[in-house]
Design a protein around this motif. Structure first.
Motif, PDB file in Angstrom:
ATOM      1  N   ILE A 132       0.821  -1.335   0.058  1.00  0.00           N
ATOM      2  CA  ILE A 132       0.035  -0.158   0.048  1.00  0.00           C
ATOM      3  C   ILE A 132       0.963   1.145   0.134  1.00  0.00           C
ATOM      4  O   ILE A 132       0.517   2.153  -0.778  1.00  0.00           O
ATOM      5  CB  ILE A 132      -0.986   0.012   1.171  1.00  0.00           C
ATOM      6  N   LEU A 133       1.856   1.115   0.820  1.00  0.00           N
ATOM      7  CA  LEU A 133       2.798   2.351   0.809  1.00  0.00           C
ATOM      8  C   LEU A 133       3.371   2.638  -0.359  1.00  0.00           C
ATOM      9  O   LEU A 133       3.690   3.373  -0.994  1.00  0.00           O
ATOM     10  CB  LEU A 133       3.934   2.215   2.029  1.00  0.00           C
ATOM     11  N   GLY A 134       3.915   1.514  -1.095  1.00  0.00           N
ATOM     12  CA  GLY A 134       4.534   1.630  -2.318  1.00  0.00           C
ATOM     13  C   GLY A 134       3.787   2.075  -3.527  1.00  0.00           C
ATOM     14  O   GLY A 134       4.157   2.934  -3.998  1.00  0.00           O
ATOM     15  N   ALA A 135       2.536   1.585  -3.302  1.00  0.00           N
ATOM     16  CA  ALA A 135       1.575   2.109  -4.398  1.00  0.00           C
ATOM     17  C   ALA A 135       1.333   3.615  -4.360  1.00  0.00           C
ATOM     18  O   ALA A 135       1.353   4.529  -5.286  1.00  0.00           O
ATOM     19  CB  ALA A 135       0.263   1.267  -4.385  1.00  0.00           C
ATOM     20  N   ALA A 136       1.093   4.079  -2.938  1.00  0.00           N
ATOM     21  CA  ALA A 136       1.071   5.461  -2.672  1.00  0.00           C
ATOM     22  C   ALA A 136       2.205   6.187  -3.351  1.00  0.00           C
ATOM     23  O   ALA A 136       1.989   7.538  -3.858  1.00  0.00           O
ATOM     24  CB  ALA A 136       0.608   5.656  -1.218  1.00  0.00           C
ATOM     25  N   ALA A 137       3.432   5.765  -2.734  1.00  0.00           N
ATOM     26  CA  ALA A 137       4.653   6.458  -3.221  1.00  0.00           C
ATOM     27  C   ALA A 137       4.613   6.663  -4.739  1.00  0.00           C
ATOM     28  O   ALA A 137       5.104   7.669  -5.319  1.00  0.00           O
ATOM     29  CB  ALA A 137       5.730   5.856  -2.547  1.00  0.00           C
ATOM     30  N   TRP A 138       4.549   5.556  -5.507  1.00  0.00           N
ATOM     31  CA  TRP A 138       4.512   5.546  -6.728  1.00  0.00           C
ATOM     32  C   TRP A 138       3.614   6.794  -7.432  1.00  0.00           C
ATOM     33  O   TRP A 138       3.835   7.620  -8.285  1.00  0.00           O
ATOM     34  CB  TRP A 138       4.094   4.295  -7.392  1.00  0.00           C
ATOM     35  N   LEU A 156       2.150   9.084  -5.900  1.00  0.00           N
ATOM     36  CA  LEU A 156       2.534  10.487  -5.450  1.00  0.00           C
ATOM     37  C   LEU A 156       3.684  11.098  -6.076  1.00  0.00           C
ATOM     38  O   LEU A 156       3.658  12.317  -6.836  1.00  0.00           O
ATOM     39  CB  LEU A 156       2.984  10.601  -4.040  1.00  0.00           C
ATOM     40  N   ILE A 157       4.791  10.344  -6.346  1.00  0.00           N
ATOM     41  CA  ILE A 157       5.840  10.803  -7.365  1.00  0.00           C
ATOM     42  C   ILE A 157       5.577  10.989  -8.789  1.00  0.00           C
ATOM     43  O   ILE A 157       5.857  12.045  -9.390  1.00  0.00           O
ATOM     44  CB  ILE A 157       7.156   9.759  -7.330  1.00  0.00           C
ATOM     45  N   SER A 158       4.542  10.143  -9.345  1.00  0.00           N
ATOM     46  CA  SER A 158       4.214  10.236 -10.629  1.00  0.00           C
ATOM     47  C   SER A 158       3.432  11.530 -11.038  1.00  0.00           C
ATOM     48  O   SER A 158       3.710  12.243 -11.938  1.00  0.00           O
ATOM     49  CB  SER A 158       3.484   9.120 -10.986  1.00  0.00           C
ATOM     50  N   VAL A 159       2.608  11.623 -10.106  1.00  0.00           N
ATOM     51  CA  VAL A 159       1.616  12.877 -10.109  1.00  0.00           C
ATOM     52  C   VAL A 159       2.229  14.231 -10.080  1.00  0.00           C
ATOM     53  O   VAL A 159       2.015  15.352 -10.758  1.00  0.00           O
ATOM     54  CB  VAL A 159       0.516  12.936  -9.245  1.00  0.00           C
ATOM     55  N   SER A 160       3.239  14.131  -9.001  1.00  0.00           N
ATOM     56  CA  SER A 160       4.155  15.358  -8.815  1.00  0.00           C
ATOM     57  C   SER A 160       4.950  15.803  -9.972  1.00  0.00           C
ATOM     58  O   SER A 160       5.361  16.798  -9.938  1.00  0.00           O
ATOM     59  CB  SER A 160       4.655  15.401  -7.501  1.00  0.00           C
ATOM     60  N   THR A 161       5.369  14.608 -10.594  1.00  0.00           N
ATOM     61  CA  THR A 161       6.521  14.994 -11.463  1.00  0.00           C
ATOM     62  C   THR A 161       5.714  15.125 -13.190  1.00  0.00           C
ATOM     63  O   THR A 161       6.483  15.617 -13.877  1.00  0.00           O
ATOM     64  CB  THR A 161       7.324  13.795 -11.791  1.00  0.00           C
ATOM     65  N   GLY A 162       4.553  14.676 -12.967  1.00  0.00           N
ATOM     66  CA  GLY A 162       3.820  14.802 -14.299  1.00  0.00           C
ATOM     67  C   GLY A 162       4.290  13.444 -15.235  1.00  0.00           C
ATOM     68  O   GLY A 162       4.018  13.371 -16.567  1.00  0.00           O
ATOM     69  N   GLN A 175       4.824   9.078 -15.748  1.00  0.00           N
ATOM     70  CA  GLN A 175       4.485   7.890 -15.481  1.00  0.00           C
ATOM     71  C   GLN A 175       5.974   6.979 -15.215  1.00  0.00           C
ATOM     72  O   GLN A 175       6.505   6.550 -16.332  1.00  0.00           O
ATOM     73  CB  GLN A 175       3.544   7.097 -16.247  1.00  0.00           C
ATOM     74  N   ILE A 176       6.307   6.751 -13.977  1.00  0.00           N
ATOM     75  CA  ILE A 176       7.806   6.171 -13.943  1.00  0.00           C
ATOM     76  C   ILE A 176       7.583   4.917 -13.696  1.00  0.00           C
ATOM     77  O   ILE A 176       7.289   4.249 -12.637  1.00  0.00           O
ATOM     78  CB  ILE A 176       8.433   6.876 -12.530  1.00  0.00           C
ATOM     79  N   GLY A 177       7.782   4.016 -14.649  1.00  0.00           N
ATOM     80  CA  GLY A 177       7.529   2.617 -14.642  1.00  0.00           C
ATOM     81  C   GLY A 177       8.738   1.883 -13.828  1.00  0.00           C
ATOM     82  O   GLY A 177       8.275   0.757 -13.061  1.00  0.00           O
ATOM     83  N   TYR A 178       9.915   2.449 -13.821  1.00  0.00           N
ATOM     84  CA  TYR A 178      10.897   1.574 -12.946  1.00  0.00           C
ATOM     85  C   TYR A 178      10.525   1.810 -11.563  1.00  0.00           C
ATOM     86  O   TYR A 178      11.198   1.256 -10.285  1.00  0.00           O
ATOM     87  CB  TYR A 178      12.052   2.043 -13.224  1.00  0.00           C
ATOM     88  N   MET A 179       9.543   2.466 -10.804  1.00  0.00           N
ATOM     89  CA  MET A 179       9.197   2.424  -9.552  1.00  0.00           C
ATOM     90  C   MET A 179       8.617   1.171  -9.336  1.00  0.00           C
ATOM     91  O   MET A 179       8.826   0.796  -8.109  1.00  0.00           O
ATOM     92  CB  MET A 179       7.985   3.440  -9.520  1.00  0.00           C
TER      93      MET A 179
END
Length: 212
Positions: free
Chosen positions: A87-93, A95-101, A103-107
């Motif tokens: 759950i924490l990993g999904a939320a972090a993914w 948060l980072i994707s939305v804040s950077t704009g 979609q970071i696959g290697y997350m």
């Protein structure tokens, strides 16, 4: 007096030992065969020989049988930690994707590590630990993608996450996610699943003589 075998075993580790043809093992001090009752007062331990000697069984860490390792397993604990990690990993993914704009696959790779190591806290050795770890890593990746798309939509239309979750066209959202997964993201998903499986097991010594 000590026997010949006992003398040889004793003197073999002495720095004053020597070998003479026709006599065998002799003492350098006397040039003759060692002769003593139990302990030689002139014995000098050969430190170099000791360093060259192979390690003794007692030098190795104590191994445990499979039954002992199974008794230490705690599947509920492993699952609990792995669920929290997913759950924490999904939320972090998201948060980072939305804040950077982006979609970071290697997350997904980081999620695989996180979930796998969390599952390892259950100290498991059975395949079920790896299977659950792999499944939770995959679910976490999917949730990370899902939360990211929800965040993108909320930003684009200036609405809350709750509005998106309640009013979104989930068939269209699923289609977008499948297109994303079908791209290079699928490779990262695969790595995450592999890590989730491989890292879920407790570290073990190499099996030897029925022990692990």
């Amino acid at each position: 007096m000590a026997t010949v075998e006992e003398i040889e075993a004793y003197c073999r580790n002495c720095a004053l030992r020597d070998f003479v043809n026709g006599k065998g093992l002799v003492c350098k001090r006397t040039g003759d065969l060692p002769a003593f009752e139990e302990v030689c007062e002139n014995f000098e331990k050969d430190e170099v020989l000791e360093e060259m000697a192979p390690p003794k069984p007692e030098d190795f860490p104590v191994t445990k049988t499979r039954e002992e390792l199974l008794a230490e397993e705690n599947l509920p604990k492993g699952v609990l930690y792995a669920v929290v990690a997913s759950i924490l990993g999904a939320a972090a993914w998201a948060l980072i994707s939305v804040s950077t704009g982006y979609q970071i696959g290697y997350m997904a790779i980081g999620i695989g590590f996180l979930v796998g190591f969390a599952m390892r806290l259950g100290r498991g050795i059975r395949p079920v630990f790896g299977i659950i770890g792999a499944a939770l890593a995959l679910i976490s990746c999917i949730l990370g993608d899902f939360f990211s798309f929800v965040g993108y939509i909320a930003q684009d239309y200036d609405v809350s996450y709750t509005d998106v979750l309640l009013k979104a066209d989930y068939s269209e959202l699923a289609s977008l996610m499948l297109e994303n997964i079908a791209s290079m993201t699928a490779v990262f998903y695969g790595i995450a699943v592999y890590e989730g499986f491989k890292l879920s097991f407790r570290p073990q010594n190499q099996p030897a003589g029925g022990q692990i």
